[in-house]
Design a protein around this motif. Structure first.
Motif, short mmCIF file in Angstrom:
data_model
loop_
_atom_site.label_atom_id
_atom_site.label_comp_id
_atom_site.label_asym_id
_atom_site.label_seq_id
_atom_site.Cartn_x
_atom_site.Cartn_y
_atom_site.Cartn_z
N UNK A 4 0.27 7.69 11.55
CA UNK A 4 1.25 7.18 10.59
C UNK A 4 2.62 7.86 10.69
N UNK A 5 2.76 8.87 11.55
CA UNK A 5 3.99 9.67 11.57
C UNK A 5 5.24 8.83 11.79
N UNK A 58 9.70 9.12 0.36
CA UNK A 58 8.90 8.14 1.08
C UNK A 58 9.54 7.90 2.43
N UNK A 59 8.70 7.77 3.44
CA UNK A 59 9.15 7.37 4.76
C UNK A 59 8.68 5.95 4.97
N UNK A 60 9.60 5.08 5.40
CA UNK A 60 9.26 3.68 5.65
C UNK A 60 9.74 3.31 7.04
N UNK A 61 8.99 2.45 7.71
CA UNK A 61 9.44 1.95 9.00
C UNK A 61 9.61 0.44 8.92
N UNK A 101 0.84 -1.18 0.00
CA UNK A 101 0.00 0.00 0.00
C UNK A 101 0.88 1.23 0.00
N UNK A 102 0.34 2.28 -0.61
CA UNK A 102 1.04 3.55 -0.72
C UNK A 102 0.12 4.63 -0.16
N UNK A 103 0.56 5.24 0.92
CA UNK A 103 -0.21 6.28 1.60
C UNK A 103 0.37 7.63 1.20
N UNK A 139 4.41 3.67 3.22
CA UNK A 139 4.31 2.45 2.42
C UNK A 139 4.54 1.23 3.29
N UNK A 140 3.81 0.18 2.97
CA UNK A 140 4.03 -1.12 3.56
C UNK A 140 3.95 -2.16 2.47
#
Length: 175
Positions: free
Chosen positions: A96-97, A135-138, A87-89, A102-103
């Motif tokens: 979501x911060x 993009x920020x990803x965790x 998914x792309x937010x 993205x996941x």
């Protein structure tokens, strides 16, 4: 690069059987969370999940508690098999911060074939087309495979945070 080409496709009713098989493989593997699935792991009915996915992809119908999100199956071109989900937010809200834009997940039987790297590469193209600059990803700090995927796509470590008593990392990926 994946040894077989994949393409990101939007979920449809026609994909229900294949999608449910994809989800079941995660469950059979002992995974109750499917990252990037927009709660496909929590909603019992494919039809109900599909309605939410379609609604959340439109600014007019996005759930008030969500952000504008596109969800994709990663389908292998040769046989149409769903090998992953993403998914792309397009924005980040307070929830979501730390989690990011993205996941993604790859089905257990298709891991270690380069699919996650290719899914993220294609997500980056879509994000850039929608005007995102970054993009920020965790990622959980123990998820070495996902960290390698992010780094292969140019992600740089930004910071760590604690979620449910576990340390996780935030990466930034310039588009």
């Amino acid at each position: 690069m994946a040894h077989e080409e994949i393409r990101l496709i939007k979920p449809t009713l026609k994909l229900e059987k294949e999608a449910l098989e994809y989800r079941q493989e995660h469950f059979d593997f002992g995974e109750q969370v499917i990252n990037g699935s927009e709660l496909f792991d929590k909603i019992a009915s494919y039809g109900e999940w599909l309605e939410k996915v379609v609604a959340n992809a439109s600014i007019e119908t996005v759930d008030a508690d969500w952000v504008l999100t596109d969800t994709f199956f990663a389908a292998r071109v040769s046989d149409g098999k769903i090998v992953g989900i993403a998914d792309l937010r397009y924005q980040l809200n307070d929830f979501l911060k730390d989690f990011g834009n993205c996941g993604y997940s790859v089905r257990p039987s298709e891991r270690k074939k380069g699919y996650a790297t290719e899914i993220l590469r294609q997500i980056c193209i879509i994000a850039k087309e929608h005007g995102l600059k970054q993009l920020q990803l965790s990622v959980e700090k123990d998820n070495i495979a996902s960290i390698k995927t992010i780094e292969k796509n140019g992600g740089k470590f930004s910071r760590s945070f604690i979620f449910e008593n576990e340390e996780a990392y935030v990466y930034l990926l310039n588009l």
